[in-house]
Motif scaffolding. Structure first.
Motif, PDB file in Angstrom:
ATOM      1  N   TYR A   1       0.822  -1.208   0.000  1.00  0.00           N
ATOM      2  CA  TYR A   1       0.000   0.000   0.000  1.00  0.00           C
ATOM      3  C   TYR A   1       0.860   1.264   0.000  1.00  0.00           C
ATOM      4  N   GLU A   2       0.384   2.238  -0.753  1.00  0.00           N
ATOM      5  CA  GLU A   2       1.063   3.541  -0.779  1.00  0.00           C
ATOM      6  C   GLU A   2       1.112   4.159   0.619  1.00  0.00           C
ATOM      7  N   LYS A   3       0.016   4.011   1.397  1.00  0.00           N
ATOM      8  CA  LYS A   3      -0.045   4.623   2.735  1.00  0.00           C
ATOM      9  C   LYS A   3       1.081   4.128   3.641  1.00  0.00           C
ATOM     10  N   ASP A   4       1.511   2.867   3.470  1.00  0.00           N
ATOM     11  CA  ASP A   4       2.588   2.319   4.311  1.00  0.00           C
ATOM     12  C   ASP A   4       3.948   2.840   3.850  1.00  0.00           C
ATOM     13  N   PHE A   5       4.101   2.946   2.533  1.00  0.00           N
ATOM     14  CA  PHE A   5       5.345   3.478   1.975  1.00  0.00           C
ATOM     15  C   PHE A   5       5.545   4.928   2.414  1.00  0.00           C
ATOM     16  N   THR A   6       4.485   5.726   2.292  1.00  0.00           N
ATOM     17  CA  THR A   6       4.622   7.154   2.622  1.00  0.00           C
ATOM     18  C   THR A   6       4.933   7.348   4.106  1.00  0.00           C
ATOM     19  N   LEU A   7       4.317   6.524   4.964  1.00  0.00           N
ATOM     20  CA  LEU A   7       4.572   6.655   6.395  1.00  0.00           C
ATOM     21  C   LEU A   7       6.007   6.247   6.738  1.00  0.00           C
ATOM     22  N   SER A   8       6.454   5.154   6.146  1.00  0.00           N
ATOM     23  CA  SER A   8       7.806   4.668   6.397  1.00  0.00           C
ATOM     24  C   SER A   8       8.852   5.700   5.956  1.00  0.00           C
ATOM     25  N   LEU A   9       8.627   6.300   4.800  1.00  0.00           N
ATOM     26  CA  LEU A   9       9.544   7.327   4.294  1.00  0.00           C
ATOM     27  C   LEU A   9       9.475   8.588   5.167  1.00  0.00           C
TER      28      LEU A   9
ATOM     29  N   GLN B   1       9.504  -2.432  -6.082  1.00  0.00           N
ATOM     30  CA  GLN B   1      10.476  -3.216  -5.320  1.00  0.00           C
ATOM     31  C   GLN B   1      11.571  -2.330  -4.735  1.00  0.00           C
ATOM     32  N   THR B   2      12.048  -1.405  -5.547  1.00  0.00           N
ATOM     33  CA  THR B   2      13.093  -0.478  -5.079  1.00  0.00           C
ATOM     34  C   THR B   2      12.565   0.390  -3.948  1.00  0.00           C
ATOM     35  N   MET B   3      11.361   0.922  -4.123  1.00  0.00           N
ATOM     36  CA  MET B   3      10.791   1.858  -3.141  1.00  0.00           C
ATOM     37  C   MET B   3      10.568   1.209  -1.786  1.00  0.00           C
ATOM     38  N   LEU B   4      10.377  -0.111  -1.780  1.00  0.00           N
ATOM     39  CA  LEU B   4      10.102  -0.794  -0.513  1.00  0.00           C
ATOM     40  C   LEU B   4      11.370  -1.095   0.288  1.00  0.00           C
TER      41      LEU B   4
ATOM     42  N   PHE C   1      -4.024  21.725   9.808  1.00  0.00           N
ATOM     43  CA  PHE C   1      -2.951  21.443  10.761  1.00  0.00           C
ATOM     44  C   PHE C   1      -1.748  22.355  10.476  1.00  0.00           C
ATOM     45  N   ALA C   2      -1.378  22.443   9.224  1.00  0.00           N
ATOM     46  CA  ALA C   2      -0.222  23.262   8.818  1.00  0.00           C
ATOM     47  C   ALA C   2      -0.506  24.755   9.002  1.00  0.00           C
ATOM     48  N   ASN C   3      -1.705  25.183   8.637  1.00  0.00           N
ATOM     49  CA  ASN C   3      -2.057  26.603   8.747  1.00  0.00           C
ATOM     50  C   ASN C   3      -2.131  27.039  10.209  1.00  0.00           C
ATOM     51  N   ASP C   4      -2.724  26.179  11.071  1.00  0.00           N
ATOM     52  CA  ASP C   4      -2.840  26.514  12.493  1.00  0.00           C
ATOM     53  C   ASP C   4      -1.463  26.656  13.143  1.00  0.00           C
ATOM     54  N   LEU C   5      -0.521  25.843  12.693  1.00  0.00           N
ATOM     55  CA  LEU C   5       0.841  25.894  13.236  1.00  0.00           C
ATOM     56  C   LEU C   5       1.646  27.061  12.661  1.00  0.00           C
ATOM     57  N   LYS C   6       1.094  27.705  11.658  1.00  0.00           N
ATOM     58  CA  LYS C   6       1.810  28.745  10.901  1.00  0.00           C
ATOM     59  C   LYS C   6       3.142  28.187  10.403  1.00  0.00           C
ATOM     60  N   ALA C   7       3.052  27.020   9.799  1.00  0.00           N
ATOM     61  CA  ALA C   7       4.245  26.336   9.310  1.00  0.00           C
ATOM     62  C   ALA C   7       4.894  27.114   8.177  1.00  0.00           C
ATOM     63  N   ASP C   8       6.185  26.847   7.967  1.00  0.00           N
ATOM     64  CA  ASP C   8       6.928  27.539   6.905  1.00  0.00           C
ATOM     65  C   ASP C   8       6.927  26.753   5.609  1.00  0.00           C
ATOM     66  N   LEU C   9       6.973  25.426   5.712  1.00  0.00           N
ATOM     67  CA  LEU C   9       6.986  24.586   4.505  1.00  0.00           C
ATOM     68  C   LEU C   9       6.108  23.359   4.716  1.00  0.00           C
ATOM     69  N   TYR C  10       5.520  22.910   3.635  1.00  0.00           N
ATOM     70  CA  TYR C  10       4.650  21.724   3.687  1.00  0.00           C
ATOM     71  C   TYR C  10       5.108  20.744   2.604  1.00  0.00           C
ATOM     72  N   ILE C  11       5.453  19.531   3.033  1.00  0.00           N
ATOM     73  CA  ILE C  11       5.947  18.538   2.075  1.00  0.00           C
ATOM     74  C   ILE C  11       5.106  17.270   2.172  1.00  0.00           C
ATOM     75  N   SER C  12       4.368  16.987   1.128  1.00  0.00           N
ATOM     76  CA  SER C  12       3.500  15.822   1.101  1.00  0.00           C
ATOM     77  C   SER C  12       4.184  14.694   0.322  1.00  0.00           C
ATOM     78  N   LEU C  13       4.158  13.499   0.899  1.00  0.00           N
ATOM     79  CA  LEU C  13       4.845  12.361   0.272  1.00  0.00           C
ATOM     80  C   LEU C  13       3.848  11.364  -0.303  1.00  0.00           C
ATOM     81  N   HIS C  14       4.073  10.986  -1.539  1.00  0.00           N
ATOM     82  CA  HIS C  14       3.173  10.056  -2.231  1.00  0.00           C
ATOM     83  C   HIS C  14       3.950   9.125  -3.156  1.00  0.00           C
ATOM     84  N   ALA C  15       3.228   8.120  -3.668  1.00  0.00           N
ATOM     85  CA  ALA C  15       3.767   7.269  -4.731  1.00  0.00           C
ATOM     86  C   ALA C  15       2.676   7.155  -5.781  1.00  0.00           C
ATOM     87  N   ASN C  16       3.069   7.069  -7.009  1.00  0.00           N
ATOM     88  CA  ASN C  16       2.129   7.169  -8.118  1.00  0.00           C
ATOM     89  C   ASN C  16       1.545   5.826  -8.560  1.00  0.00           C
TER      90      ASN C  16
END
Ligand SMILES: [Zn+2]
Length: 236
Positions: free
Chosen positions: A79-87, A209-212, A123-138
Protein backbone atom coordinates in the motif's frame (compact mmCIF):
# COMPACT_ATOMS: atom_id res chain seq x y z
CA UNK A 1 3.12 43.88 -72.20
CA UNK A 2 4.04 47.52 -71.99
CA UNK A 3 6.33 49.13 -69.44
CA UNK A 4 3.46 50.42 -67.31
CA UNK A 5 1.89 46.95 -67.03
CA UNK A 6 5.22 45.36 -66.14
CA UNK A 7 5.75 48.00 -63.44
CA UNK A 8 2.28 47.35 -62.01
CA UNK A 9 2.82 43.58 -61.89
CA UNK A 10 6.22 44.00 -60.27
CA UNK A 11 4.76 46.34 -57.64
CA UNK A 12 1.94 43.89 -56.94
CA UNK A 13 4.38 41.02 -56.43
CA UNK A 14 6.51 43.14 -54.09
CA UNK A 15 3.40 44.11 -52.12
CA UNK A 16 2.34 40.46 -51.76
CA UNK A 17 5.82 39.50 -50.52
CA UNK A 18 5.71 42.37 -48.02
CA UNK A 19 2.23 41.31 -46.75
CA UNK A 20 3.39 37.71 -46.48
CA UNK A 21 6.37 38.83 -44.47
CA UNK A 22 4.23 40.86 -42.01
CA UNK A 23 1.77 37.97 -41.49
CA UNK A 24 4.68 35.65 -40.91
CA UNK A 25 6.16 37.93 -38.26
CA UNK A 26 3.01 38.29 -36.15
CA UNK A 27 2.86 34.88 -34.44
CA UNK A 28 6.56 35.05 -33.68
CA UNK A 29 6.09 38.37 -31.90
CA UNK A 30 3.09 37.27 -29.81
CA UNK A 31 4.79 33.97 -28.99
CA UNK A 32 7.82 35.65 -27.58
CA UNK A 33 5.58 37.84 -25.43
CA UNK A 34 3.84 34.82 -23.89
CA UNK A 35 6.95 33.48 -22.24
CA UNK A 36 7.93 35.80 -19.44
CA UNK A 37 11.02 34.57 -17.66
CA UNK A 38 10.38 35.36 -14.01
CA UNK A 39 12.07 32.40 -12.37
CA UNK A 40 14.32 34.77 -10.42
CA UNK A 41 11.33 36.53 -8.86
CA UNK A 42 9.67 33.22 -8.07
CA UNK A 43 12.68 32.17 -6.13
CA UNK A 44 12.67 35.32 -4.01
CA UNK A 45 8.95 35.01 -3.41
CA UNK A 46 9.26 31.43 -2.24
CA UNK A 47 12.15 31.90 0.13
CA UNK A 48 11.31 32.04 3.81
CA UNK A 49 13.52 34.49 5.67
CA UNK A 50 13.97 33.80 9.38
CA UNK A 51 17.72 34.32 9.42
CA UNK A 52 17.73 37.51 11.45
CA UNK A 53 15.30 36.32 14.13
CA UNK A 54 16.96 32.97 14.90
CA UNK A 55 13.46 31.50 15.03
CA UNK A 56 13.02 27.86 14.06
CA UNK A 57 11.53 26.87 10.74
CA UNK A 58 8.40 24.76 11.10
CA UNK A 59 8.31 22.00 8.52
CA UNK A 60 5.32 19.75 7.95
CA UNK A 61 5.92 16.26 6.60
CA UNK A 62 2.70 14.77 5.29
CA UNK A 63 2.64 11.02 4.61
CA UNK A 64 -0.10 10.65 1.98
CA UNK A 65 -3.27 8.62 2.65
CA UNK A 66 -3.75 6.39 5.73
CA UNK A 67 -6.32 4.22 7.51
CA UNK A 68 -9.23 3.30 5.27
CA UNK A 69 -7.53 5.13 2.38
CA UNK A 70 -4.62 2.94 1.21
CA UNK A 71 -3.70 5.17 -1.75
CA UNK A 72 -2.28 3.31 -4.71
CA UNK A 73 -1.79 -0.43 -4.49
CA UNK A 74 1.52 -1.80 -5.71
CA UNK A 75 2.10 -4.70 -8.07
CA UNK A 76 2.99 -6.94 -5.13
CA UNK A 77 -0.02 -5.76 -3.12
CA UNK A 78 1.82 -3.18 -1.00
CA UNK A 79 0.00 0.00 0.00
CA UNK A 80 1.06 3.54 -0.78
CA UNK A 81 -0.04 4.62 2.74
CA UNK A 82 2.59 2.32 4.31
CA UNK A 83 5.35 3.48 1.98
CA UNK A 84 4.62 7.15 2.62
CA UNK A 85 4.57 6.66 6.39
CA UNK A 86 7.81 4.67 6.40
CA UNK A 87 9.54 7.33 4.29
CA UNK A 88 8.06 10.19 6.32
CA UNK A 89 9.37 8.70 9.60
CA UNK A 90 12.87 8.68 8.12
CA UNK A 91 12.56 12.28 6.93
CA UNK A 92 11.24 13.23 10.38
CA UNK A 93 14.23 11.72 12.22
CA UNK A 94 16.77 13.29 9.87
CA UNK A 95 15.20 16.75 10.11
CA UNK A 96 14.73 16.48 13.86
CA UNK A 97 18.52 16.56 14.16
CA UNK A 98 18.73 20.03 12.60
CA UNK A 99 18.68 22.68 15.35
CA UNK A 100 17.08 25.34 13.13
CA UNK A 101 14.18 23.08 12.18
CA UNK A 102 11.07 22.06 14.08
CA UNK A 103 9.48 19.15 12.24
CA UNK A 104 5.88 17.96 12.44
CA UNK A 105 3.97 15.11 10.84
CA UNK A 106 0.32 15.15 9.79
CA UNK A 107 0.14 11.52 10.94
CA UNK A 108 2.67 9.17 12.56
CA UNK A 109 0.51 6.06 12.43
CA UNK A 110 -1.95 4.34 10.13
CA UNK A 111 -4.90 6.70 10.59
CA UNK A 112 -7.41 8.16 8.18
CA UNK A 113 -7.35 11.94 7.74
CA UNK A 114 -10.44 13.24 6.00
CA UNK A 115 -9.93 15.24 2.83
CA UNK A 116 -13.45 16.63 3.28
CA UNK A 117 -12.65 18.40 6.55
CA UNK A 118 -9.25 19.48 5.23
CA UNK A 119 -7.41 18.22 8.35
CA UNK A 120 -4.02 18.28 6.64
CA UNK A 121 -3.86 21.90 5.43
CA UNK A 122 -5.63 23.05 8.61
CA UNK A 123 -2.95 21.44 10.76
CA UNK A 124 -0.22 23.26 8.82
CA UNK A 125 -2.06 26.60 8.75
CA UNK A 126 -2.84 26.51 12.49
CA UNK A 127 0.84 25.89 13.24
CA UNK A 128 1.81 28.75 10.90
CA UNK A 129 4.25 26.34 9.31
CA UNK A 130 6.93 27.54 6.90
CA UNK A 131 6.99 24.59 4.51
CA UNK A 132 4.65 21.72 3.69
CA UNK A 133 5.95 18.54 2.07
CA UNK A 134 3.50 15.82 1.10
CA UNK A 135 4.85 12.36 0.27
CA UNK A 136 3.17 10.06 -2.23
CA UNK A 137 3.77 7.27 -4.73
CA UNK A 138 2.13 7.17 -8.12
CA UNK A 139 -0.14 4.72 -9.92
CA UNK A 140 -1.05 4.02 -13.53
CA UNK A 141 -2.80 1.33 -15.55
CA UNK A 142 0.25 0.75 -17.72
CA UNK A 143 2.97 -0.93 -15.57
CA UNK A 144 5.72 0.35 -17.85
CA UNK A 145 5.04 3.95 -16.78
CA UNK A 146 7.67 5.10 -14.29
CA UNK A 147 9.45 8.06 -12.75
CA UNK A 148 9.62 10.78 -10.13
CA UNK A 149 7.55 13.93 -10.35
CA UNK A 150 6.83 16.93 -8.15
CA UNK A 151 3.67 19.01 -7.91
CA UNK A 152 3.07 22.55 -6.73
CA UNK A 153 -0.01 24.75 -7.05
CA UNK A 154 0.72 28.33 -6.06
CA UNK A 155 3.49 30.20 -7.81
CA UNK A 156 5.08 30.89 -4.40
CA UNK A 157 5.73 27.13 -4.08
CA UNK A 158 7.51 26.84 -7.43
CA UNK A 159 11.02 27.47 -6.08
CA UNK A 160 10.59 24.86 -3.33
CA UNK A 161 9.21 22.38 -5.87
CA UNK A 162 12.22 22.86 -8.16
CA UNK A 163 14.74 22.63 -5.35
CA UNK A 164 13.31 19.44 -3.83
CA UNK A 165 12.70 17.84 -7.21
CA UNK A 166 16.33 18.33 -8.16
CA UNK A 167 17.49 16.46 -5.04
CA UNK A 168 14.80 13.76 -4.97
CA UNK A 169 14.94 12.88 -8.68
CA UNK A 170 18.68 12.45 -8.38
CA UNK A 171 18.30 10.25 -5.29
CA UNK A 172 15.66 7.95 -6.81
CA UNK A 173 17.54 7.56 -10.09
CA UNK A 174 14.13 6.97 -11.69
CA UNK A 175 12.95 8.67 -14.87
CA UNK A 176 12.73 12.42 -14.29
CA UNK A 177 9.12 13.42 -15.01
CA UNK A 178 9.65 17.04 -13.95
CA UNK A 179 7.83 19.66 -11.90
CA UNK A 180 4.14 20.23 -12.64
CA UNK A 181 1.37 22.56 -11.54
CA UNK A 182 -1.52 20.56 -10.08
CA UNK A 183 -4.71 21.63 -8.32
CA UNK A 184 -4.63 19.40 -5.21
CA UNK A 185 -6.26 20.50 -1.96
CA UNK A 186 -3.17 20.00 0.21
CA UNK A 187 -1.34 22.37 -2.14
CA UNK A 188 -4.19 24.79 -2.69
CA UNK A 189 -5.43 25.16 0.91
CA UNK A 190 -2.07 25.50 2.64
CA UNK A 191 -0.90 29.07 3.36
CA UNK A 192 2.84 28.34 3.01
CA UNK A 193 5.03 27.00 0.18
CA UNK A 194 3.68 23.47 -0.32
CA UNK A 195 4.74 20.65 -2.60
CA UNK A 196 3.76 17.05 -3.25
CA UNK A 197 6.42 14.50 -4.17
CA UNK A 198 5.44 11.46 -6.22
CA UNK A 199 8.53 9.38 -5.54
CA UNK A 200 7.87 6.65 -8.10
CA UNK A 201 5.23 4.30 -9.49
CA UNK A 202 3.81 1.55 -7.26
CA UNK A 203 2.37 0.01 -10.41
CA UNK A 204 5.81 -0.36 -11.98
CA UNK A 205 7.24 -3.67 -10.67
CA UNK A 206 10.84 -2.50 -10.62
CA UNK A 207 10.11 0.84 -8.97
CA UNK A 208 7.80 -0.71 -6.38
CA UNK A 209 10.48 -3.22 -5.32
CA UNK A 210 13.09 -0.48 -5.08
CA UNK A 211 10.79 1.86 -3.14
CA UNK A 212 10.10 -0.79 -0.51
CA UNK A 213 13.77 -1.13 0.46
CA UNK A 214 15.16 0.60 3.54
CA UNK A 215 18.29 1.77 1.70
CA UNK A 216 16.27 3.53 -0.97
CA UNK A 217 13.96 5.20 1.52
CA UNK A 218 16.92 6.38 3.58
CA UNK A 219 18.53 7.81 0.45
CA UNK A 220 15.35 9.67 -0.57
CA UNK A 221 14.78 10.93 3.00
CA UNK A 222 18.30 12.33 3.01
CA UNK A 223 17.72 14.06 -0.34
CA UNK A 224 14.56 15.72 1.03
CA UNK A 225 16.50 16.94 4.06
CA UNK A 226 19.31 18.29 1.87
CA UNK A 227 16.86 20.01 -0.49
CA UNK A 228 15.11 21.73 2.42
CA UNK A 229 18.44 22.81 3.90
CA UNK A 230 19.53 24.37 0.64
CA UNK A 231 16.16 26.04 0.14
CA UNK A 232 16.26 27.56 3.63
CA UNK A 233 20.00 28.24 3.35
CA UNK A 234 20.80 26.31 6.52
CA UNK A 235 24.41 25.20 6.94
CA UNK A 236 25.62 22.21 8.89
ZN1 LIG B 1 -1.02 9.33 -3.15
Amino acid sequence: MNKKMRFLICSLILMLIAIGFIIDQKPFMSDSKEEPNNQENDHLEGTVAKDSTGEKYKIIIDPGHGGEDPGSIGVSGSYEKDFTLSLAMKVFHLMDDIPRIEVYMTRDKDVFLSAETRVRPKFANDLKADLYISLHANTFTDPSVSGTETYYYDQSSFALANMLHKYVAEATGFRNRGVKKEDLFVLRDTNMPAILLEIGYMTNPKEEQTMLTETFQQQVAKSIKNGVKEYLKIDG
